[in-house]
Design a protein around this motif. Structure first.
Motif, PDB file in Angstrom:
ATOM      1  N   ALA A  15      -6.051 -18.482  -9.503  1.00 45.45           N
ATOM      2  CA  ALA A  15      -5.398 -18.343 -10.812  1.00 45.45           C
ATOM      3  C   ALA A  15      -5.327 -16.874 -11.234  1.00 45.45           C
ATOM      4  CB  ALA A  15      -6.127 -19.170 -11.866  1.00 45.45           C
ATOM      5  N   ARG A  16      -6.419 -16.139 -11.062  1.00 49.25           N
ATOM      6  CA  ARG A  16      -6.428 -14.718 -11.422  1.00 49.25           C
ATOM      7  C   ARG A  16      -5.523 -13.906 -10.496  1.00 49.25           C
ATOM      8  NH1 ARG A  16     -12.037 -14.668 -10.798  1.00 49.25           N
ATOM      9  NH2 ARG A  16     -11.919 -12.523 -10.108  1.00 49.25           N
ATOM     10  N   TYR A  17      -5.576 -14.202  -9.186  1.00 51.07           N
ATOM     11  CA  TYR A  17      -4.704 -13.538  -8.205  1.00 51.07           C
ATOM     12  C   TYR A  17      -3.247 -13.759  -8.587  1.00 51.07           C
ATOM     13  CZ  TYR A  17      -2.065 -13.190  -3.802  1.00 51.07           C
ATOM     14  OH  TYR A  17      -1.122 -12.900  -2.840  1.00 51.07           O
ATOM     15  N   TRP A  18      -2.891 -14.997  -8.883  1.00 54.31           N
ATOM     16  CA  TRP A  18      -1.501 -15.313  -9.224  1.00 54.31           C
ATOM     17  C   TRP A  18      -1.061 -14.520 -10.442  1.00 54.31           C
ATOM     18  CZ3 TRP A  18       1.846 -18.034  -6.320  1.00 54.31           C
ATOM     19  CH2 TRP A  18       3.122 -18.196  -6.870  1.00 54.31           C
ATOM     20  N   ASP A  19      -1.904 -14.512 -11.464  1.00 48.50           N
ATOM     21  CA  ASP A  19      -1.561 -13.800 -12.690  1.00 48.50           C
ATOM     22  C   ASP A  19      -1.359 -12.310 -12.431  1.00 48.50           C
ATOM     23  OD1 ASP A  19      -1.211 -13.631 -15.601  1.00 48.50           O
ATOM     24  OD2 ASP A  19      -3.127 -12.554 -15.549  1.00 48.50           O
ATOM     25  N   GLU A  20      -2.269 -11.682 -11.710  1.00 51.93           N
ATOM     26  CA  GLU A  20      -2.182 -10.244 -11.457  1.00 51.93           C
ATOM     27  C   GLU A  20      -1.048  -9.880 -10.499  1.00 51.93           C
ATOM     28  OE1 GLU A  20      -3.686  -7.447 -12.648  1.00 51.93           O
ATOM     29  OE2 GLU A  20      -4.509  -8.793 -14.164  1.00 51.93           O
ATOM     30  N   VAL A  21      -0.973 -10.563  -9.367  1.00 48.92           N
ATOM     31  CA  VAL A  21      -0.044 -10.160  -8.312  1.00 48.92           C
ATOM     32  C   VAL A  21       1.353 -10.701  -8.545  1.00 48.92           C
ATOM     33  CG1 VAL A  21       0.424 -10.288  -5.826  1.00 48.92           C
ATOM     34  CG2 VAL A  21      -1.907  -9.859  -6.649  1.00 48.92           C
ATOM     35  N   ASN A  26       1.135  -6.595 -10.095  1.00 47.57           N
ATOM     36  CA  ASN A  26       0.086  -5.628  -9.769  1.00 47.57           C
ATOM     37  C   ASN A  26      -0.343  -5.817  -8.310  1.00 47.57           C
ATOM     38  OD1 ASN A  26      -2.114  -3.948  -9.619  1.00 47.57           O
ATOM     39  ND2 ASN A  26      -3.367  -5.133 -11.054  1.00 47.57           N
ATOM     40  N   VAL A  27       0.416  -5.242  -7.379  1.00 44.36           N
ATOM     41  CA  VAL A  27       0.130  -5.466  -5.955  1.00 44.36           C
ATOM     42  C   VAL A  27      -1.200  -4.851  -5.523  1.00 44.36           C
ATOM     43  CG1 VAL A  27       2.565  -5.749  -5.324  1.00 44.36           C
ATOM     44  CG2 VAL A  27       1.494  -3.495  -5.151  1.00 44.36           C
ATOM     45  N   SER A  28      -1.704  -3.863  -6.236  1.00 45.16           N
ATOM     46  CA  SER A  28      -2.998  -3.286  -5.859  1.00 45.16           C
ATOM     47  C   SER A  28      -4.134  -4.293  -6.033  1.00 45.16           C
ATOM     48  CB  SER A  28      -3.277  -2.007  -6.642  1.00 45.16           C
ATOM     49  OG  SER A  28      -3.411  -2.284  -8.015  1.00 45.16           O
ATOM     50  N   ALA A  29      -3.922  -5.328  -6.852  1.00 45.84           N
ATOM     51  CA  ALA A  29      -4.941  -6.361  -7.044  1.00 45.84           C
ATOM     52  C   ALA A  29      -5.171  -7.178  -5.774  1.00 45.84           C
ATOM     53  CB  ALA A  29      -4.560  -7.279  -8.198  1.00 45.84           C
ATOM     54  N   ILE A  30      -4.263  -7.092  -4.821  1.00 45.26           N
ATOM     55  CA  ILE A  30      -4.459  -7.768  -3.537  1.00 45.26           C
ATOM     56  C   ILE A  30      -5.776  -7.323  -2.920  1.00 45.26           C
ATOM     57  CG2 ILE A  30      -3.569  -7.872  -1.159  1.00 45.26           C
ATOM     58  CD1 ILE A  30      -0.741  -7.965  -2.397  1.00 45.26           C
ATOM     59  N   ASP A  31      -6.129  -6.062  -3.084  1.00 47.50           N
ATOM     60  CA  ASP A  31      -7.392  -5.557  -2.543  1.00 47.50           C
ATOM     61  C   ASP A  31      -8.595  -6.267  -3.148  1.00 47.50           C
ATOM     62  OD1 ASP A  31      -6.199  -3.701  -0.821  1.00 47.50           O
ATOM     63  OD2 ASP A  31      -6.047  -2.223  -2.430  1.00 47.50           O
ATOM     64  N   ASP A  32      -8.495  -6.683  -4.409  1.00 44.91           N
ATOM     65  CA  ASP A  32      -9.607  -7.351  -5.086  1.00 44.91           C
ATOM     66  C   ASP A  32      -9.756  -8.813  -4.682  1.00 44.91           C
ATOM     67  OD1 ASP A  32     -10.048  -5.000  -6.533  1.00 44.91           O
ATOM     68  OD2 ASP A  32      -8.704  -5.642  -8.149  1.00 44.91           O
ATOM     69  N   LEU A  58       5.918  -6.907  -1.187  1.00 48.56           N
ATOM     70  CA  LEU A  58       6.014  -7.272  -2.598  1.00 48.56           C
ATOM     71  C   LEU A  58       6.529  -6.115  -3.454  1.00 48.56           C
ATOM     72  CD1 LEU A  58       2.775  -9.411  -3.027  1.00 48.56           C
ATOM     73  CD2 LEU A  58       5.138 -10.213  -3.054  1.00 48.56           C
ATOM     74  N   SER A  59       6.102  -4.902  -3.154  1.00 48.05           N
ATOM     75  CA  SER A  59       6.589  -3.731  -3.901  1.00 48.05           C
ATOM     76  C   SER A  59       8.087  -3.550  -3.697  1.00 48.05           C
ATOM     77  CB  SER A  59       5.843  -2.475  -3.460  1.00 48.05           C
ATOM     78  OG  SER A  59       4.487  -2.549  -3.813  1.00 48.05           O
ATOM     79  N   GLY A  60       8.531  -3.682  -2.452  1.00 43.54           N
ATOM     80  CA  GLY A  60       9.956  -3.555  -2.163  1.00 43.54           C
ATOM     81  C   GLY A  60      10.779  -4.636  -2.830  1.00 43.54           C
ATOM     82  N   PHE A  61      10.261  -5.855  -2.838  1.00 44.90           N
ATOM     83  CA  PHE A  61      10.953  -6.973  -3.480  1.00 44.90           C
ATOM     84  C   PHE A  61      11.109  -6.702  -4.976  1.00 44.90           C
ATOM     85  CE2 PHE A  61      10.993 -11.863  -4.006  1.00 44.90           C
ATOM     86  CZ  PHE A  61      12.324 -11.943  -3.642  1.00 44.90           C
ATOM     87  N   ARG A  62      10.074  -6.164  -5.601  1.00 55.21           N
ATOM     88  CA  ARG A  62      10.136  -5.846  -7.034  1.00 55.21           C
ATOM     89  C   ARG A  62      11.022  -4.627  -7.317  1.00 55.21           C
ATOM     90  NH1 ARG A  62       7.393  -8.684 -10.536  1.00 55.21           N
ATOM     91  NH2 ARG A  62       5.852 -10.152  -9.757  1.00 55.21           N
ATOM     92  N   GLU A  63      11.166  -3.726  -6.367  1.00 53.44           N
ATOM     93  CA  GLU A  63      12.098  -2.608  -6.554  1.00 53.44           C
ATOM     94  C   GLU A  63      13.538  -3.110  -6.553  1.00 53.44           C
ATOM     95  OE1 GLU A  63      11.294   0.364  -3.603  1.00 53.44           O
ATOM     96  OE2 GLU A  63       9.318   0.796  -4.409  1.00 53.44           O
ATOM     97  N   SER A  64      13.792  -4.170  -5.814  1.00 51.71           N
ATOM     98  CA  SER A  64      15.133  -4.764  -5.777  1.00 51.71           C
ATOM     99  C   SER A  64      15.378  -5.671  -6.977  1.00 51.71           C
ATOM    100  CB  SER A  64      15.323  -5.584  -4.493  1.00 51.71           C
ATOM    101  OG  SER A  64      15.264  -4.760  -3.362  1.00 51.71           O
ATOM    102  N   PHE A  65      14.345  -6.382  -7.395  1.00 52.45           N
ATOM    103  CA  PHE A  65      14.428  -7.329  -8.513  1.00 52.45           C
ATOM    104  C   PHE A  65      13.385  -6.923  -9.556  1.00 52.45           C
ATOM    105  CE2 PHE A  65      16.100  -9.517  -4.861  1.00 52.45           C
ATOM    106  CZ  PHE A  65      17.149 -10.290  -5.356  1.00 52.45           C
ATOM    107  N   PRO A  66      13.655  -5.886 -10.360  1.00 51.90           N
ATOM    108  CA  PRO A  66      12.645  -5.371 -11.289  1.00 51.90           C
ATOM    109  C   PRO A  66      12.113  -6.397 -12.291  1.00 51.90           C
ATOM    110  CG  PRO A  66      14.438  -3.811 -11.065  1.00 51.90           C
ATOM    111  CD  PRO A  66      14.864  -5.066 -10.354  1.00 51.90           C
TER     112      PRO A  66
END
Length: 156
Positions: A15-21, A26-32, A58-66
């Motif tokens: 649930a927390r991963y889904w909310d953050e990522v 927040n793709v950096s949360a993948i590390d957590d 995921l970063s690239g996908f969000r750059e295409s679909f902000p």
């Protein structure tokens, strides 16, 4: 009936991963939340191994679909059993950013096409020692590709 402590912890982790990522981007949360040998698979993006590769996609996908957003379907709870958590979700966005070439049929080679996609899916997460090791989703990719104009819709 209450869940076993580890099962409940796994449900909260997802649930927390889904909310953050997925919701906040927040793709950096993948590390957590994810193990070093993390793997992800969605038909629209294929199999991806490693946290850095998943973050890059995921970063690239969000750059295409902000305005990309993904929301868990609630009040339906996440289904958790032992090391597995299942989520149902809806998502989508409008292509207002850079070209999107990370799709099975090539993608959108021009920036800001204005095309929009809305779809739903189901994801199964596998956890080990409190970290996500595997994320396998099945999204309505056919619908998304049709909405983006990459696949013709059948005439009625």
């Amino acid at each position: 009936m209450s869940l076993a402590p580890q099962t409940e912890q796994n449900r909260r982790t997802v649930a927390r991963y889904w909310d953050e990522v997925w919701t906040k981007g927040n793709v950096s949360a993948i590390d957590d939340f994810c193990a070093d040998d993390f793997k992800q698979f969605y038909p629209l993006h294929g199999a991806i191994s490693g946290k850095e590769n998943v973050k890059k996609m995921l970063s690239g996908f969000r750059e295409s679909f902000p305005n990309l957003s993904f929301t868990l379907l609630l009040p339906i709870p996440l289904i958790a059993e032992n090391d597995y958590v299942v989520a149902r979700w809806i998502g989508g966005g409008k292509h207002t950013g850079v070209p999107c070439l990370d799709l099975p049929l090539g993608g959108l080679p021009v920036p800001n096409s204005g095309r929009e996609m809305r779809f739903s899916g189901t994801t199964i997460f596998t956890l080990r020692d409190g970290k996500i090791v595997d994320e396998v989703g099945e999204e309505s990719g056919l619908l998304a590709l049709q909405q983006l104009g990459l696949l013709a819709q059948k005439k009625k």
